[in-house]
Design an enzyme around this catalytic site. Structure first.
Site, mmCIF file in Angstrom:
data_model
loop_
_atom_site.group_PDB
_atom_site.id
_atom_site.type_symbol
_atom_site.label_atom_id
_atom_site.label_comp_id
_atom_site.label_asym_id
_atom_site.label_seq_id
_atom_site.Cartn_x
_atom_site.Cartn_y
_atom_site.Cartn_z
ATOM 1 N N CYS A 1 -19.308 25.301 -20.373
ATOM 2 C CA CYS A 1 -20.175 26.562 -20.325
ATOM 3 C C CYS A 1 -20.868 26.328 -19.106
ATOM 4 O O CYS A 1 -21.236 27.508 -18.668
ATOM 5 C CB CYS A 1 -20.428 26.953 -21.560
ATOM 6 S SG CYS A 1 -21.386 25.183 -22.451
ATOM 7 N N ASP B 1 0.858 -1.072 0.105
ATOM 8 C CA ASP B 1 -0.037 -0.032 -0.148
ATOM 9 C C ASP B 1 1.066 1.216 0.056
ATOM 10 O O ASP B 1 1.732 1.346 0.793
ATOM 11 C CB ASP B 1 -0.869 0.060 1.252
ATOM 12 C CG ASP B 1 -2.040 0.828 1.083
ATOM 13 O OD1 ASP B 1 -3.341 0.571 1.265
ATOM 14 O OD2 ASP B 1 -1.863 2.125 0.639
#
Lengths: 333, 658
Positions: free
Chosen positions: B175, B50
């Site tokens: 947008c 990990d």
């Protein structure tokens, strides 16, 4: 019964419990912090239940166990160091259990479950009993019914296990999700989920009343063809415990399998329960304990926070099918 | 240590447990639980890897870690705690990324089996490929809240992780973010972009200023706005927001008035946008109707109340000013070229995004949210609890027993549910193992796919970085133009550096070309057929089609999409419903490390839908399609079609674990 003072969470608690508050909300976290739980029987299953509820952040958890630590416990009892063989099981759990969450009050009680009376159980909001005889389970459930203490019984044999809940009159909030149309009439239909919270209540039958349930009825036999024979497997293992005054032992593997098969043949049709069901009923196997213990812990949390419908009233984990399902056992049903 | 004592298991399983060697990828919520189950069951030889370190918010479920371990490596501490449970185990811990070239196919081949306990799609894809190529069984798992899932990935037996397309991350058109937000999430995304524009790394895709090229705004008004823009302010300011902010010394009032007053006035001048929408109301710093005295508790107090309440405008403005001042201090401490990186756990960064998102929401008449809720959305936090992780990891290890016994037929996927399905099941095994998709672009014998791409706009570098690495999770690909033998991209950087800036067309990669892609590290070869498509503005720049047969249908979908687009531009367009498709343009709502594995369980849908229709009034439009699923899902392809046709998010079970 138990005082109900709700304090605000501290910043430290909010940080520690952040990921679960995002799931069940701040109010439920506060309820958890006010509840007192008893766990009787600290084998692997007891340890798994304890782990999950201690991490969740309750007020207090009491471990009750008069048994001594044996080698068999080390198949799934991760709270107990391997050096503690022969010590009391409840006490041997404390150190590692406490390390999970210093904010929860932990107590070990080395007394015998049989000697515990009404006054003892009244100290708790929820009682979880494992590894007890049917007679003990029934006695305690009846006490709990008197005092509106939420009662759970659970057991694990090898990889197979069940839990039973008697929450008496239980009120809870449930979220109902509906789809609201948000698109304009000329657009493609688009919806958004809208959650409504409603209040519901359920009335649970006593453990005693479920014992007379007729599992040989035509109706239940038909139902078992779909769900599998888990209910009868539990009955067989409980009968073994009553007869032998112990659970099946790895050291007596072949002999105990024969005894179990004999009980099966006396109780039910052999075709209904294949022999393979009795291959993994020895000790408590860690991954299965985690599965059942996770389920029971979640039910305790649900009960305390009065959120979401609880399992009504038996729950089985069948390792043959990898299925976990709710079974409603109710003589009035 | 069950396997150490005779009688717990049948003898053959006992021997196999004691003699196998396992790799656990991930030491988070599921990883901790898996490791506990393994050492208690009696496995003797385990490796765990990990990359992460321990955070306070992990401690409510990652039970091998305690308060004193915060900041330490997860794999290392997980090993230490698990060894206390059972001192007779060999555990090797790696505090490292699984993507590191130290862990090639030969590394994976050392194991009997690999157990995944990951929290992101990129790593899941990678381990999937490594295990397929190493021919090692992989057990994949994930959780999100009360839901969990476990599945076996075995070459030729079951679907691999990439056999079925996963829902793409939700992307908002630029947008919507810059000009016409209508939901809180639009303002939160904008606020994160603003953070990066001011304090973080510049990213052209994250512009926060009004978007003058919005096709909706086109017309005289837009042009007027554009003209007045360049007349009044010139273009210089527009080129770097950060430089402009530095020039005015990050004065909160100046920043505030630019983003929430001047820019909003500018948007208002694009009058086409507001014909059918409620126009925004510009706001100036210090302008609010509230009494200042009320805001003291947010300013001074920390913690729970401050997090949970929805701040007033006055409070938002105050927090804005404070956080800008603090972030300015942070920036000044850095070297000239260094930037801040937005982090949900950094108080000032989170305060900044909360206040900006709420102010922008108010300007656009969108409801404000609490800091707590905004943190969930901005940080893409997936709720996680101990019990679901424990249950899921339990199933992982029970599956591991069955794999050791070679009982692959009993390794159906298992789903962990919050509420019972129609058959009263909480832990639901699938009836069958879903066989591999023969057209999978990863596990098929000869993987291939179609890439629809604008060969006149995409550069070789973009092909490598944005498509092959970012979207398709390769590590270090080589690319060759088939037939001509030209090497386009070499994993040895220097060789083809000169190609990087060139457009695909300039490298003669045009419609109909075939590329041979080879990732040596993943041992993964892929044939890509290029189809040229001209990408309009805000269209995805590329589209991946996994299944060749789908091409025809995909084209007809394209037609429908174009028509739809004329009707409504506000909605992001989904790709073809059958076959992998992804887009990479516009604005990603969620871009955190806490990635998602999205899985749909047919049975859960049935139960959900039943509940809804029983409820009466509002029946989901998805209902009819999903009802079909009540028939037993005998063929996997049928199941998967239904999976893809569902479009409301609520039906997707997002599985994860951090």
């Amino acid at each position: 019964m138990v005082e109900n003072v709700i304090h605000e969470l501290t910043a430290e608690e909010a940080e520690l419990y952040d990921r679960q508050i995002r799931l069940w909300g701040l109010e439920n976290q506060k309820k958890l912090r006010n509840s007192k739980i008893l766990i009787a029987g600290l084998n692997g299953l007891g340890a798994e239940i304890a782990k999950n509820i201690i991490l969740a952040g309750l007020k207090s958890v009491t471990f009750l166990d008069s048994a001594k630590v044996s080698k068999l416990d080390f198949a799934s009892q991760f709270f107990i160091p391997t050096t503690e063989e022969g010590k009391n099981r409840a006490e041997a759990c404390l150190l590692r259990a406490q390390a999970l969450n210093p904010m929860v009050e932990l107590t070990a009680d080395t007394g015998d479950l049989k000697d515990k009376d009404e006054e003892f159980f009244k100290k708790f909001n929820v009682v979880v009993i494992t590894e007890a005889s049917i007679a003990e389970q029934t006695r305690i459930d009846n006490i709990c019914r008197e005092h509106n203490i939420k009662f759970f019984a659970a057991d694990m044999w090898g990889m197979f296990g069940f839990s039973f809940a008697d929450l008496q009159e239980h009120e809870f909030a449930e979220d109902i999700i509906k789809h609201k149309v948000i698109s304009k009439p000329h657009e493609k239909v688009k919806t958004e989920p809208v959650t409504h919270t409603t209040k519901r209540s359920l009335k649970f039958p006593s453990l005693e009343s479920t014992l007379s349930f007729d599992f040989k009825s035509q109706y239940f036999t038909k139902r078992m063809k779909k769900t599998g024979p888990a209910y009868i497997v539990m009955k067989i293992l409980q009968k073994f415990r009553e007869d032998e005054n112990r659970d099946p032992l790895p050291a007596h593997r072949d002999e105990d399998i024969k005894k179990l098969l004999a009980i099966r043949d006396s109780m039910s049709d052999a075709n209904l329960i294949p022999d393979i069901y009795f291959e993994h009923v020895f000790g408590q196997i860690s991954p299965s304990s985690a599965i059942l213990g996770g389920s029971v812990a979640q039910e305790v949390i649900k009960t305390v926070s009065q959120k979401d419908a609880p399992h009504y009233n038996y729950f089985f984990f069948d390792p043959q099918t990898a299925c976990g399902f709710i079974e409603r056992i109710d003589t009035a049903y | 240590m069950a396997a150490e004592i005779e009688g717990f298991f049948k003898n053959d399983l006992r021997d196999k447990i004691a003699s196998s060697k396992l790799l656990v990828v991930g030491a988070g919520g599921i990883g901790c639980e898996i490791l506990k189950n393994l050492v208690m069951s009696g496995f003797k030889d385990i490796e765990i890897i990990d990359l992460d370190t321990i955070d306070v918010s992990n401690l409510n479920r990652q039970f091998l870690f305690h308060k004193e371990h915060v900041g330490k490596a997860k794999a290392v501490v997980a090993r230490e705690t698990a060894l206390k449970f059972n001192p007779n185990v060999e555990i090797k811990a790696y505090h490292d990324s699984i993507f590191s070239t130290d862990y090639g196919v030969s590394f994976f081949q050392r194991f009997t089996m690999v157990l995944n306990a990951l929290d992101n799609r990129a790593a899941r894809n990678h381990v999937n490929r490594m295990c397929l190529n190493a021919k090692i069984p992989l057990i994949e798992s994930g959780t999100a809240g009360y839901n969990g899932q476990v599945e076996l990935i075995e070459r030729g037996v079951s679907q691999c992780y990439e056999c079925m397309p996963k829902a793409a991350q939700k992307v908002f058109p630029g947008c919507t973010i810059r000009n016409t937000p209508s939901e809180p999430i639009h303002c939160i995304v904008w606020a994160k972009h603003l953070f990066n524009q001011l304090f973080g790394e510049d990213n052209a895709d994250e512009d926060v200023s009004p978007d003058t090229a919005d096709p909706e705004a086109s017309g005289d008004a837009g042009k007027e706005a554009l003209d007045s823009e360049s007349n009044e302010k010139g273009n210089v300011e527009r080129t770097s927001t950060k430089q402009w902010a530095k020039n005015c010394d990050f004065m909160p009032e100046k920043l505030f008035n630019k983003f929430f007053n001047d820019d909003i006035n500018y948007l208002l001048s694009m009058s086409n946008l507001w014909k059918t929408r409620t126009p925004p109301k510009p706001m100036k710093f210090g302008e609010h109707d509230e009494i200042i005295a009320e805001m003291s508790d947010v300013a001074s107090s920390a913690g729970v109340v401050r997090d949970q309440k929805v701040w007033t405008i006055a409070e938002c403005q105050q927090v804005f000013a404070e956080s800008v001042n603090n972030l300015k201090e942070q920036v000044l401490k850095l070297n000239e070229d260094d930037n801040l990186v937005w982090d949900k756990d950094d108080k000032d960064a989170m305060d900044f995004v909360t206040s900006c998102a709420n102010i922008r929401s108010t300007v656009f008449a969108i409801p404000r949210k609490s800091r707590f809720d905004i943190k969930s959305m901005a940080g893409n936090i997936i709720p996680a609890i101990a019990s679901t992780n424990a249950i899921t990891a339990g199933f992982v290890v029970l599956h591991a027993f069955k794999v050791l016994e070679k009982k692959f037929d009993q390794c159906q996927s298992v789903y962990v549910r919050a509420q019972p399905n129609a058959r009263n099941q909480i832990f639901v095994p699938e009836k069958f193992i879903t066989p591999p998709n023969p057209n999978c672009y990863v596990c098929a014998a000869k993987p291939e796919l179609i890439l629809k791409i604008d060969t006149e706009k995409i550069t070789v570098k973009e092909l490598r970085d944005d498509i092959l690495i970012k979207e398709m999770h390769m590590v270090n690909p080589d690319v060759m133009l088939d037939g001509k033998g030209i090497i386009i991209i070499s994993s040895d950087d220097d060789e083809t550096e000169c190609n990087e800036a060139k457009l695909l067309k300039e490298m003669h990669i045009v419609d109909g070309c075939i590329l041979k892609v080879d990732d040596f590290f993943q041992n993964y070869e892929l044939t890509i057929t290029i189809i040229h498509k001209t990408a309009e503005r805000d269209d995805p720049k590329f589209e991946i089609v996994a299944d060749k047969d789908v091409l025809k249908t995909a084209e007809s979908v394209e037609e429908v999409k174009k028509q739809k687009k004329e009707e409504s531009t506000s909605q992001p367009q989904p790709g073809p419903s059958n076959g992998a498709s992804s887009s990479s343009n516009g604005t990603k709502a969620y871009e955190s490390d806490e990635d998602d594995l999205i899985i749909v369980e047919p049975q859960s849908l049935v139960a959900e839908k039943r509940k809804h229709s029983a409820g009466g009034e509002d029946e989901s439009p998805g209902c009819k399609r999903i009802r079909i699923e009540q028939e037993p899902t005998a063929s996997s392809s049928k199941g998967s079609t239904a999976m893809c046709s569902i479009d409301d998010d609520e039906d997707l079970i997002c599985i994860d674990d951090d």
